[in-house]
Every structure is written in C-alpha cells, then in structure tokens.
Design an enzyme around this catalytic site. Structure first.
Site, PDB file in Angstrom:
ATOM      1  N   SER A 303       0.819  -1.212   0.000  1.00  0.00           N
ATOM      2  CA  SER A 303       0.000   0.000   0.000  1.00  0.00           C
ATOM      3  C   SER A 303       0.859   1.271   0.000  1.00  0.00           C
ATOM      4  O   SER A 303       1.625   1.509  -0.919  1.00  0.00           O
ATOM      5  CB  SER A 303      -0.949  -0.048   1.204  1.00  0.00           C
ATOM      6  N   ASP A 314      11.123   4.613  -9.808  1.00  0.00           N
ATOM      7  CA  ASP A 314      10.857   5.191 -11.129  1.00  0.00           C
ATOM      8  C   ASP A 314      11.783   6.357 -11.442  1.00  0.00           C
ATOM      9  O   ASP A 314      12.152   6.573 -12.602  1.00  0.00           O
ATOM     10  CB  ASP A 314       9.401   5.640 -11.219  1.00  0.00           C
ATOM     11  N   LYS A 328      -0.631  -4.192  -3.071  1.00  0.00           N
ATOM     12  CA  LYS A 328      -1.915  -3.623  -2.617  1.00  0.00           C
ATOM     13  C   LYS A 328      -1.990  -2.194  -3.150  1.00  0.00           C
ATOM     14  O   LYS A 328      -1.433  -1.276  -2.580  1.00  0.00           O
ATOM     15  CB  LYS A 328      -1.990  -3.638  -1.092  1.00  0.00           C
TER      16      LYS A 328
END
Length: 395
Positions: A303, A314, A328
C-alpha cells in the site's frame, strides 16, 4: 361577435397544440422507457424475487429473517465483483469496527488480506503481540480459536474475531510456506505502542538506517527528526527499510517523506472507473539531497509503503533490494448503510509515476536477495548486508 369567435377558436387551437405536445412527449418517453436499459433496477431483477418467493414457499429448513437474507444476497452480488476488498460489514461488526478505530479494544497487531480465499498475513505490526510471537508476512491463517477460517471470510470479519478485551487470548493455527505442518500460536490481546520510525547509524559504517514500520499522522515528522539526527552524524548514505510495512495513512506522510528524496515530482496517479485521474505530487523538503539511497522491500511491503518505493524506483533515486512487494494498490471508502451496516467499496487504483500498476502485481526489486528461514534463525540479514555493500561500491 366575430371577436369572441376568434378568441374561442384561438383558445381551442392552443389547447389542441398543448394536448398534441403532451401526447408526443408521452409517446417519446414511453418509447425510451421500453428501449433504454434500466441501470438502476435491471429488468432481470425479477429473477431475484422469483427465487425469494420460492424460498419463502418451499424451503424445508428454517428461513432466516429478511435482513439476513437481504445481506446474503448483497454479499453474493459483491463476491461476483471479484474484489476481496469490496465487502459488506453487518451492523454489529460495523459498530465494533468504529469502536476499534477509537482504540477501545485490544488487538494482536496483524495486517491481513484475503488471497485466493485464504486469510494471509501482510505483515505483523512492529512491537505487537503477533510480531513478538514470530508471525511473518505470507503466513496463512487456517483457524481462529479452533474454528476453520471460512473460504468467504473478509478482512474486516477476521479483524473483528482477532480483536477483543485487553488481556484476553486468541489462538491461531498457521501454515507457513516451506514448513511441513501447520502450527498454533497463542496471542494475548493488548494495547501496544505503534512506533513508526526507527533510526541509527549502522555499526562499522558511515551509513544511516531508517526503518518505517507504517504510515501515520506523525510518521513524516518522526522521519524528519530521524534524518536530521543522522545528518548531524555526517552520514554518507542511507538505508530506508520498508520491509513488513503494510502502509497506513495516505496521502500526507507518503508525499512528505517522498518529497525529501524527489521534491515536487509526481508520486502517484489515482485512477477512477470513468478513466479520470488524480495526480499526487511530492511536497518540498529535500532533506535527503545528495545522499545515496538503498531501499529494502519484501512481501510485507504494501500500500502506502509501495507508493514510496515505486516513486523512488521510477526516478532512479534509490535502488530496491530484497523481495517483490505485496501488491496492494487499490483505494477503498466506507459507506454507511441505513440499517447500520457498512459497505467497503473499491473506488480507484494506484499507478507509479511511470504508470506501473501496483494492485495485484507489486514491485520487483532491482537486486533480488531472499531472506531465508535459516538466516532468520541465525539472526542474519543478507538484505541489509547487500544494501551496505551497494552503498560502499555503488553497485
């Protein structure tokens, strides 16, 4: 006389036009009603009432009351969505859920999910009874107090069974992947502290170590204090440990913590059913500027913690070391229903800055290092060792 006659004729023509307009409008609406699909009450909903009447007239056994039957039908509808996070919570458990959020009951400290109809531990909360008992991310709960966990259990129902009076006990029957047999664990419910940030300088190095155990309203402030303290000790690199972090509050702590590594950058895209998106940006800070970074992840990283790891990955700000994260990446809201029950419903999904979906997939580490049972028994941490090596050599 002629004037009166014209008035009467004009009035009759006006009434005729109004009547024709009404009939035309009625005809159009009737046609649309017959040809347009009804989205609010499907025409085939009559099948439900047919079944209802058959049950009432022919079922041999005891028939539950109407609210119970209705909620059972609702659960069937929700299960057909194929989303374990969209669930119905009955009135009494819904009330208990609200009380639990106020901290009025004891807990054992487990973050749970349901995967393939199996109650799965996402991660134990640091310092909780479950953590002290050695339960791990990925463990499967087969029984709660000698009762088999039903295949259709929801996370909320499981939490309601695990919570109770402070000092009371609950026994879990657990299967661990790689172990030949399930085993029992007795846990004592308690109120326990929820530390969210741990920090230190790693022995024999000039590298700082910060572990975030979950995200709460205070986590960002704790993180800043920890980072400031480490920087006064002239650290030359940082290990950010997000292992067994099940997430928590979003978005504030996530955006503020990420902002100390990639200020003002996009952290996350939240996508809704109609295709629209909400973009979340990191907030200022940049207190970790110039610090080489290694991020530890595993199957208990979920999460909100996955959002932080995904953004750092990234942008190439930190290398991910360890094992794949949990996956999640969906957003739930709670809708209170008129009978006191509550509907938890998924309303959106999350994507990383490079639009990598998180839900059900998770993040792969840049450097894969497993943590074996043997290492745990010997109190070794090869993942942390590899992070130190990366900071020393840059690879």
């Amino acid at each position: 006389m002629r004037t009166l006659l014209r008035f009467v004729i004009g009035l009759l023509l006006t009434l005729l036009v109004l009547v024709l307009a009404f009939l035309a409008g009625f005809g159009v609406n009737y046609y649309q009603a017959q040809t347009t699909p009804r989205t609010q009450v499907p025409q085939r909903f009559t099948l439900f009432w047919e079944s209802w009447r058959i049950i009432q007239n022919e079922f041999y056994g005891t028939i539950p009351d109407k609210p119970t039957l209705t909620r059972g039908a609702m659960r069937g509808m929700l299960q057909s969505l194929g989303d374990p996070h969209t669930v119905l919570v009955d009135p009494i458990p819904a009330k208990q859920e609200q009380e639990n959020l106020k901290g009025e009951t004891g807990d054992v400290g487990l973050n749970l999910d349901v995967r393939e109809h199996t109650l799965t531990i996402v991660a134990p909360i640091s310092g909780s009874p479950a953590d002290k008992a050695g339960l791990r991310a990925g463990d499967l709960i087969l029984k709660i107090n000698d009762k088999l966990v039903p295949f259709d259990i929801t996370v909320q129902e499981a939490h309601n069974q695990l919570r109770g009076p402070i000092g009371s006990k609950v026994v879990l029957n657990v299967r661990r992947i790689g172990e030949p047999k399930p085993f029992d664990v007795e846990l004592t419910r308690e109120k326990y502290p929820l530390p969210t940030v741990e920090a230190r300088v790693l022995p024999g190095t000039t590298f700082g170590y910060i572990k975030i155990t979950m995200e709460t309203a205070e986590t960002a402030n704790e993180f800043v204090r920890a980072l400031d303290t480490l920087r006064t000790q002239k650290i030359t690199g940082l290990v950010l440990d997000l292992r067994n972090n099940p997430g928590g509050l979003f978005p504030d702590p996530v955006l503020e913590i990420t902002g100390h590594f990639v200020p003002n950058h996009v952290v996350l895209y939240e996508k809704y059913r109609d295709g629209t998106e909400k973009t979340f940006h990191a907030r200022g800070g940049n207190k970790a500027a110039g610090l080489p970074l290694a991020v530890l992840i595993n199957g208990g990283t979920a999460s909100a913690a996955e959002i932080i790891a995904g953004a750092l990955k990234d942008y190439g700000r930190g290398v991910l070391i360890g094992e794949p994260t949990y996956g999640k990446g969906s957003v739930q809201v709670i809708r209170q229903l008129s009978d006191g029950s509550a509907l938890h419903i998924t309303v959106a999904t999350w994507y990383t800055p490079k639009r990598t979906p998180l839900d059900g997939k998770g993040l792969a580490p840049d450097i894969a290092i497993p943590l074996t049972d043997d290492s745990i028994k010997k109190k070794l941490d090869p993942q942390l060792d590899r992070a130190i090596q990366y900071l020393q050599k840059g690879a």
